[in-house]
Each structure stands twice: as C-alpha cells, then as structure tokens.
Scaffold this motif. Sequence first.
Motif, PDB file in Angstrom:
ATOM      1  N   ARG A  50      27.151  68.026  31.925  1.00 37.66           N
ATOM      2  CA  ARG A  50      27.083  68.826  30.699  1.00 37.66           C
ATOM      3  C   ARG A  50      26.557  70.221  31.033  1.00 37.66           C
ATOM      4  N   GLY A  51      27.270  71.212  30.542  1.00 40.64           N
ATOM      5  CA  GLY A  51      26.799  72.581  30.745  1.00 40.64           C
ATOM      6  C   GLY A  51      27.239  73.185  32.069  1.00 40.64           C
ATOM      7  N   ARG A  52      27.739  72.326  32.987  1.00 41.36           N
ATOM      8  CA  ARG A  52      28.151  72.882  34.286  1.00 41.36           C
ATOM      9  C   ARG A  52      29.631  72.621  34.559  1.00 41.36           C
ATOM     10  N   GLY A  53      30.225  71.747  33.743  1.00 45.69           N
ATOM     11  CA  GLY A  53      31.635  71.414  33.969  1.00 45.69           C
ATOM     12  C   GLY A  53      31.782  70.464  35.144  1.00 45.69           C
ATOM     13  N   SER A  54      32.938  70.553  35.822  1.00 41.31           N
ATOM     14  CA  SER A  54      33.171  69.686  36.979  1.00 41.31           C
ATOM     15  C   SER A  54      32.382  70.215  38.163  1.00 41.31           C
ATOM     16  N   VAL A  55      31.603  69.336  38.784  1.00 44.50           N
ATOM     17  CA  VAL A  55      30.799  69.735  39.939  1.00 44.50           C
ATOM     18  C   VAL A  55      31.220  68.850  41.104  1.00 44.50           C
ATOM     19  N   ALA A  56      31.484  69.450  42.251  1.00 46.89           N
ATOM     20  CA  ALA A  56      31.886  68.649  43.404  1.00 46.89           C
ATOM     21  C   ALA A  56      30.956  68.922  44.568  1.00 46.89           C
ATOM     22  N   THR A  57      30.616  67.860  45.300  1.00 47.99           N
ATOM     23  CA  THR A  57      29.890  68.049  46.551  1.00 47.99           C
ATOM     24  C   THR A  57      30.950  68.186  47.635  1.00 47.99           C
ATOM     25  N   VAL A  58      30.925  69.314  48.314  1.00 41.24           N
ATOM     26  CA  VAL A  58      31.938  69.584  49.331  1.00 41.24           C
ATOM     27  C   VAL A  58      31.264  69.651  50.687  1.00 41.24           C
ATOM     28  N   LEU A  59      31.885  69.019  51.667  1.00 40.06           N
ATOM     29  CA  LEU A  59      31.382  69.114  53.028  1.00 40.06           C
ATOM     30  C   LEU A  59      32.323  70.066  53.766  1.00 40.06           C
ATOM     31  N   ILE A  60      31.807  71.230  54.143  1.00 43.60           N
ATOM     32  CA  ILE A  60      32.654  72.224  54.817  1.00 43.60           C
ATOM     33  C   ILE A  60      32.893  71.760  56.255  1.00 43.60           C
ATOM     34  N   GLN A  61      34.171  71.751  56.674  1.00 45.36           N
ATOM     35  CA  GLN A  61      34.468  71.323  58.049  1.00 45.36           C
ATOM     36  C   GLN A  61      34.777  72.495  58.966  1.00 45.36           C
ATOM     37  N   LYS A  62      35.492  73.476  58.424  1.00 40.61           N
ATOM     38  CA  LYS A  62      35.721  74.682  59.233  1.00 40.61           C
ATOM     39  C   LYS A  62      35.837  75.869  58.292  1.00 40.61           C
ATOM     40  N   GLY A  63      35.568  77.054  58.805  1.00 36.82           N
ATOM     41  CA  GLY A  63      35.615  78.249  57.976  1.00 36.82           C
ATOM     42  C   GLY A  63      34.328  78.417  57.186  1.00 36.82           C
ATOM     43  N   THR A  64      34.251  79.527  56.446  1.00 37.47           N
ATOM     44  CA  THR A  64      33.065  79.791  55.623  1.00 37.47           C
ATOM     45  C   THR A  64      33.503  79.966  54.185  1.00 37.47           C
ATOM     46  N   LEU A  65      32.790  79.292  53.286  1.00 36.33           N
ATOM     47  CA  LEU A  65      33.135  79.352  51.863  1.00 36.33           C
ATOM     48  C   LEU A  65      32.285  80.417  51.186  1.00 36.33           C
ATOM     49  N   HIS A  66      32.937  81.307  50.395  1.00 35.23           N
ATOM     50  CA  HIS A  66      32.205  82.366  49.694  1.00 35.23           C
ATOM     51  C   HIS A  66      32.392  82.213  48.197  1.00 35.23           C
ATOM     52  N   ILE A  67      31.485  82.804  47.431  1.00 30.71           N
ATOM     53  CA  ILE A  67      31.644  82.814  45.983  1.00 30.71           C
ATOM     54  C   ILE A  67      32.878  83.653  45.661  1.00 30.71           C
ATOM     55  N   GLY A  68      33.671  83.178  44.694  1.00 29.03           N
ATOM     56  CA  GLY A  68      34.879  83.923  44.313  1.00 29.03           C
ATOM     57  C   GLY A  68      36.128  83.438  45.030  1.00 29.03           C
ATOM     58  N   ASP A  69      35.971  82.551  46.059  1.00 31.18           N
ATOM     59  CA  ASP A  69      37.153  82.014  46.753  1.00 31.18           C
ATOM     60  C   ASP A  69      37.975  81.141  45.802  1.00 31.18           C
TER      61      ASP A  69
END
Length: 604
Positions: free
Chosen positions: A286-305
């Motif tokens: 509630r209040g956050r919508g769909s939330v996923a726990t992601v395990l990054i395997q390669k590359g770098t994840l940035h806000i706005g991707d």
Amino acid sequence: ARMAAKLASEPAKKVFREVVLPETITVQELANRMTESGGDVIKALMKMGMMVTITQTIDADTAELVIGEFGHTVKRVTDADVEIGLEGENDTDDNLQPRAPVVTIMGHVDHGKTSLLDALRETDVVAGEAGGITQHIGAYQVTLKSGNKITFLDTPGHAAFTEMRARGANVTDIVVIVVSAEDSVMPQTIEAINHAKAAKVPMIIAINKIDLPNANPGKIKQDLLQHEVVVEDMGGDVLTVEVSAKNKINLDKLEEAILLQAEILELKANPNREAHGFIVESKMERGRGSVATVLIQKGTLHIGDVFVAGAESGRVRAIINDHGQNVAQATPGQPVEVLGLNGTPEAGDKFIVVKDEAKAREIADYRQRKSRAAQAAIAVKGRTTVEDLVLQKQMGQKTILPIVIKGDVHGSVEAIIGSLRKMEEDNPEISVQVLHSGVGGITESDVTLAKASRGVLIGFNVRANAQARDMAQRDGVDIRYYNIIYNVIDDAKAILTGMLSPTQREEYLGQAQILQVFNITKVGKVAGCRVTIGVVKRGAKVRLLRDDVVIHEGTLKTLKRHQDEVKEVKEGMECGMAFENYDDIKENDVIECFEIVEEARSVT
C-alpha cells in the motif's frame, strides 16, 4: 510567400518505405507504418472484399498485399523478434570485475536456517554504521571485515530456487545446506541436496547446533554418504563447517568457506553496462505499488532506467538497499528493492534494462500475449507429460520420464524406486529420472519441482494437500495416485514405451472432513462429518486420510442425514458415517470417496 505557395501547389514526392510487418497488425498501425492515410488503406481493403474498421486487426498476408498495392516493400518479422538483442552484447574478459557470490541457505525445518541467517547478518560491518534495522527484502548483503561481500538469498527455500531453475536461470552460485548436529539428515535436507545437484550448484554443509551436548557431526558426515555427498573428511570435495548460530561459533569459518568456494568459481561481472538481474520476490504494498526485490547480476542499475521484468515493465522510481536506505545505483551481486513497476512480476523472472519505454512496453505486451496463450493451451490440454512422451517416443528419442515420488512409508518409496531401476535395466531405450522421493503428503514444493522438470508426481497411499492440488491444477502438473506398486511400474512402462495410455483405475467422487466422533452402543464409533468436495455415496469405496496419508481403505457401513439412511450426501452438507469393521477415527481426519472404474486397456 510566393515560393511557399508554389511549393504547396507541387504534389509531394511519394516516399516508398520498407514496412516492418509483425504476425498481426491493426489497420491504423499499418497506415502509420506506410505513412498513408487510414481512409486510403480501408478503401484498398474494401477493393479486396474486406470490410474493416480502422481499429480492426488483420493478418500479415492480407497486410502484405495492401503494402504491395501502395508500392512499399515488406520486412516480415515474427512477434518473438521483439526479444532479439534484449540480452545486449556479450562481455569480454577485459571488462569483467569480481562480484559478490550469491548464496542460498536451505535445510530442514527447525535446523536453524533462520537463526543462522540472522547470526550471519550480524557479522555485517556496515550494518552497525548504518544503524538501520535490516529490511526483510528476501535477500541481503553482508560486508566482512576483509571488505569482501557475500549476498544471501533468504527465499523461503525452494520456491524461488526451483522457479528459477524451471526457467533455466542459475541465480545462485553456492548453496549452504544447514543440518542440525543432533537430528542429522532429514527429508527436507535430502530435498535441498537434490535441488542443489539438479541445478549443478556447489554446496557447503553447515552443521549447526554443535554447542548441544548430544551433537554428533560424525554421524551427519556418514549419513550424507548415502545421498552421494562426500565431504572433505571422507576424501570428497564438499566443504563442511561446524557452527552454532546461537553461540556464534565458527561463523567466520563458514564465511571463509563460502569465499573459498567463490574463488574457485571465479565469479565476475561487467558493471559498466545496462543492468541485468533476477526478481527474487515481488509484492504489492500500500502506498508504494508493486515492489520487487531484484538481484543485479551484471551492469549497474540507476534511477530512471526503463526495464522489463518478465511480462511487466516499468521505470525505476527508487532503489532501496537491504538496510532500508535510498541509493542512486545498484551494482552486480547486490540485492535491492526497486519501485516503479507497472505490475507484479513472478519470482525468477529476468530483469533487464532496455533503451526506451516503447521497447519495454512492446516486449511486455508480447510476453503477456504469450503467457495468455500458454495458459489457454494448459486449460485446453489440462495435463502435460503423457502425450508428450508418446510423441517423443515416436520421434525416436530416448524417453526420459522425470518423476517425484511421495509415499506413506519409506519402504514403499524405496521399493518403487528399486522396481523402476529394474525396469530400466530390462528396457535400455527408456529411462526414469527420480528427481525427489520422500515420505508424507504431496506439498507445494513437490509440485514446483515436478513443474520445473516437466515431470509426473506419484503419490503412493498419500494425497496432495489443498494448496498443492490447486497449484498442480493451475500449472498443469500431472499427479497420479496409486496403492499397488505393480500399477506404478505398469503405468510408467506404458507411458515410456508409448504403447498404452494409462487407464484411470478409480474415479474420485468427493471427500468429507470429520468434525466430531461419537460412540454409539451396538454401532461403535460414528463420525460426524461435513462434505467438503463433491459427493459421498453409499456403496462406493472410501479411504481414511490422516495428514494426507491413507490409513484405512474399505466400505461404509452407514451414511445418515439426521436419522435417515441416505444414498448420497452433497457438498456442504453434514452427515454421519461409520466404516465396516474399522474404528480408529479421529477429528480432522478426511474421508475420501471413490468408485472403481474399469476401462479396457487398448493398444493405441
């Protein structure tokens, strides 16, 4: 102005285009891709005898004729083409850097899995500084004094692990199997070993509770030999560490063993590229919508991707690390929570960053269509396996039947496996792969394992619990119940040799739950029941189940509604039942009612 007027009066030169044409396309989209007016396209289709509206979908062959009519050229693509190039370029050795190992902790209930995870979490040197309480996001990273990092997956063990295997994804690098030093090897321990072997992931055995007086690590090492796990002390290559989660003994040794194993695996990833990873778990909040726990395997994840996760897409609104802090980016081996999904993906889905929202939406749409089609196919087909195997047989492949066996007692399970092995020796062209065997009712994790390997589930004198039954129905997993070993062997042989389609030996009518047991003079024990599924008939055969295990089979002596004997009782009604010559009934037992239906076996 005169020039402009002159230009306007000259007709614009027609531009001929190469039109990319998928398997189906709307009239509007076709007009857009040809840069023709929608009305002209509709007229062209009318000439061809097709009355269509602008929003109607037409097939590629028709569209191709229209494109030819307008003088454009065609490039046909299949829907699946949207996924081409999704994985991005392959990394070369030069741009790879070491990454943290991903460790899944598995083991039997009460063997101290959770307390070990908590104890390991406390060894994190960063947590103290952050002062934040660790979030329960299903995965977290521990930074050791040496500066090395280890990522632990705290999934409810098997579900996500098997899900990921089902999709051919190896998200885990190392499995730590927790065994209690006083209990030794238990059914779920064996299950964990089978999972790790099937996924071809190295395992480390953590012998927990060594501080207890009756701890016997030696016995565990012996017991593991029976399951083809040879530990280092016995001359094998499986590392064991004796720990105590409660007293924090040897936790550093366990971490050293993990890092040692990781070194052998040479885990590397390229951080300077678009991020790829896996969904460990996802939920609606509630209040956050769909939330996923992601395990990054390669590359770098940035806000706005912009990204695609399974059949969902989205744009990263926030990245939150395992200490609950907002961060700007996430690197390989790091588990983070990601906000900004349009829907909730499934555990084990791949998470891939793409270049723009149009591409993300296109891929997500295609996958949703595909999954709907697959579900429709399952609904039509109902069950998998048997027919597929017959088909394999006809194509001359060696037929392999993957099975999961659950029985009421260890002896019968062993006997079934033994008989199946013997059957293989007699018929070299067929092979049975026993994925997992155990004692007790069929659970959800059995169904997940059977689904992952497209196998059959065999219940010998046991039943599936309600959740497992629903799950099997949803995922199209074939569960077969038996009470005679020869029938199991006959059916397996029949399926594998593709000669006979197995017959249904019994038709399930319904079941009732015992609410209360009454002692009645001259009659004996009578069960007061409520029918929970289907109908219960007098004259049909019945079984008594306790904890999903069959404890008696026979016929009904009486079936009453109020004071009257009745022929049948429907779902939701209450009734009284008594068995012929059998009295051991208890509250909460389940009475299952079935009819034996004889069908002639015919050669197909």
